[in-house]
Design a protein around this motif. Structure first.
Motif, short mmCIF file in Angstrom:
data_model
loop_
_atom_site.label_atom_id
_atom_site.label_comp_id
_atom_site.label_asym_id
_atom_site.label_seq_id
_atom_site.Cartn_x
_atom_site.Cartn_y
_atom_site.Cartn_z
N LEU A 43 0.84 -1.21 0.00
CA LEU A 43 0.00 0.00 0.00
C LEU A 43 0.87 1.26 0.00
CD1 LEU A 43 -2.78 -1.04 2.58
CD2 LEU A 43 -3.03 -0.88 0.10
N ALA A 47 0.98 4.21 -2.76
CA ALA A 47 0.58 5.54 -2.29
C ALA A 47 1.64 6.55 -2.72
CB ALA A 47 0.42 5.54 -0.78
N ARG A 87 -8.82 -2.49 -1.72
CA ARG A 87 -8.32 -1.40 -0.85
C ARG A 87 -7.21 -0.62 -1.56
NH1 ARG A 87 -8.62 -4.81 3.24
NH2 ARG A 87 -6.42 -5.33 3.32
N LEU A 88 -6.34 -1.38 -2.24
CA LEU A 88 -5.23 -0.74 -2.96
C LEU A 88 -5.75 0.25 -4.01
CD1 LEU A 88 -2.18 -0.61 -3.73
CD2 LEU A 88 -2.56 -2.61 -5.18
N GLU A 90 -8.68 1.68 -4.13
CA GLU A 90 -9.39 2.78 -3.48
C GLU A 90 -8.40 3.84 -2.99
OE1 GLU A 90 -11.94 1.35 -0.38
OE2 GLU A 90 -12.40 3.42 0.20
N LEU A 91 -7.34 3.34 -2.35
CA LEU A 91 -6.32 4.25 -1.82
C LEU A 91 -5.66 5.03 -2.96
CD1 LEU A 91 -3.88 3.71 0.95
CD2 LEU A 91 -2.80 3.66 -1.28
N TYR A 92 -5.32 4.31 -4.02
CA TYR A 92 -4.63 4.95 -5.15
C TYR A 92 -5.52 6.00 -5.80
CZ TYR A 92 -1.77 5.58 -9.24
OH TYR A 92 -0.99 6.14 -10.22
N THR A 94 -8.17 7.51 -4.65
CA THR A 94 -8.50 8.65 -3.79
C THR A 94 -7.37 9.67 -3.85
OG1 THR A 94 -9.72 7.18 -2.35
CG2 THR A 94 -9.13 9.31 -1.42
N ALA A 95 -6.13 9.16 -3.86
CA ALA A 95 -4.98 10.07 -3.88
C ALA A 95 -4.78 10.69 -5.25
CB ALA A 95 -3.72 9.32 -3.46
N GLU A 374 8.72 6.36 0.36
CA GLU A 374 7.34 6.58 0.85
C GLU A 374 7.20 7.85 1.68
OE1 GLU A 374 8.44 3.04 1.85
OE2 GLU A 374 8.14 2.88 -0.31
#
Ligand code: FMN
Length: 377
Positions: A43, A47, A87-88, A90-92, A94-95, A374
């Protein structure tokens, strides 16, 4: 650095608008949780790429099966791991909703580790040869993975047919299997073209790509004329790619070599720009063959501080549509953003080989020259 006009300008990719022509190539980081599940490290890696503003990010090789893995901690896409991939995405997204998020689907074939199950498709050697029924089953696994990826919200899939993995081994002119997966270009490309056709049918607008090693530098390998040949002769690959193009592929990601056998072809090293120029020629060749199909060129990290200039030159001349960066995306995941805003802050890949050594030794992969990306902003 000359002004970079094309590299940072918007483009269409698979019919979708993207902000620039920079692609973060698939880079295995060998950091999955048990069973090939998405981990906190995975993740964090994506990110950081989402924050970097890449036009396209290709998620590292993700196996369609848990029983043939090249990495001890490789990612696997199946019914048990799907929630982590959701989840991956969604996170990507969203960012960075503007960037396309593609997943590379793979089967390691003969390059599976001894801890796993190496299997071959052709040639005389010690690994068990896959039967027709097993190849059919692997084809179905690709189709299932495509549907899982589409359902998870990825923008598309890149079918791995490069670097000596199963998909690439099947494409070789030395593949003289007497069944539906050997001999003619149609048969050798069957696994890949079926996966591409499956991806195009998965969802309207879903992107289907393929990554090939145009020339592997192996006897009878991709980019030679036949089983006994080793010198580069690309016409066979044109036929094979013609079959894959006919299945509706949106883009061809052009690589070279088999890292386990001809590593400098895949990832040219410092002081040998000639290998990088081969990559430019390979991308140009595929673009000339298939002008209507998008092309991603590889190995741009090798160019170091000149990489953006090289990319600009090739984009302006129509030799490629996108510039793909592998090691540079580890060295500085924020590369595209910095290229636009603060080029003096870019950490350029030193081509030290540290990331490749970690991968070879089955360790979690990171850039060894700079602090882990990161945390950087
Ligand atoms: C640590 C590491 C992991 C890699 N993982 C993948 C992968 O998952 N899939 C793939 O197609 N290529 C993979 N590659 C190859 C890169 O995508 C790329 O083609 C290569 O590094 C050359 O490009 P560069 O000069 O921009 O680094 C990997 C390379 C390295 C060094």
């Amino acid at each position: 650095m000359q002004s970079i006009q094309f590299l940072l300008s918007p483009a269409l990719f698979g019919g979708r608008p993207i902000r620039n022509r920079l692609a973060a190539q698939a880079m295995e980081i060998n950091s999955a949780d048990a069973g090939g599940a998405v981990s906190a490290l995975v993740l964090a890696r994506y990110a950081s790429l989402a924050a970097g503003g890449w036009g396209i990010v290709v998620v590292e090789a993700v196996s369609v099966t848990a029983d043939s893995l090249a990495r001890t901690n490789g990612l696997v896409l199946n019914g048990r791991t799907i929630d982590g991939f959701k989840r991956l995405v969604e996170l990507y997204k969203t960012a960075n909703p503007d960037s396309l998020f593609i997943i590379q689907l793979s089967h390691a074939g003969r390059l599976a580790g001894k801890f796993s199950r190496p299997v071959g498709a052709c040639g005389n050697d010690s690994v068990p040869r896959l039967s027709l029924a097993e190849l059919d089953a692997i084809g179905s696994l690709h189709t299932e993975a495509v549907h899982l990826a589409a359902g998870a919200g990825f923008d598309g899939v890149e079918i791995k047919a490069c670097h000596g993995y199963l998909g690439g081994e099947l494409l070789r002119p030395m593949n003289d299997r007497p069944d539906a997966y050997g001999g003619s270009p149609e048969n050798r490309a069957r696994l890949i073209s079926s996966a591409v056709a499956g991806a195009k049918a998965a969802r309207p607008g879903f992107i289907a790509g393929v990554r090939v090693s145009l020339y592997e530098g192996l006897r009878g390998g991709c980019g030679t004329a036949g089983a006994d040949d080793v010198i580069e002769e690309l016409s066979d690959m044109r036929s094979v790619l013609g079959v894959i193009a006919g299945a509706g592929v949106d883009y061809i990601n052009v690589s070279a070599g088999v890292p386990a056998l001809t590593p400098h072809l895949t990832r040219p090293v410092a002081g040998n720009a000639f290998d990088l120029y081969h990559h430019f020629r390979y991308a140009r060749t595929v673009k000339e063959w298939f002008p209507d199909t998008a092309v991603i060129g590889s190995a741009y990290s090798t160019g170091g501080e000149s990489a953006a200039t090289y990319a600009e030159e090739n984009l302006a001349a129509g030799r490629t549509d996108f510039a793909g960066f592998g090691r540079q995306s580890l060295a500085d995941p924020l590369f595209p953003r910095k290229l636009a805003d603060r080029p003096n802050d870019i950490d350029y890949c030193t081509l030290c080989g540290g990331c490749s050594k970690l991968l070879k030794n089955q360790k979690p992969v990171r850039c060894t020259a700079y602090p882990c990306g990161e945390a950087r902003t």
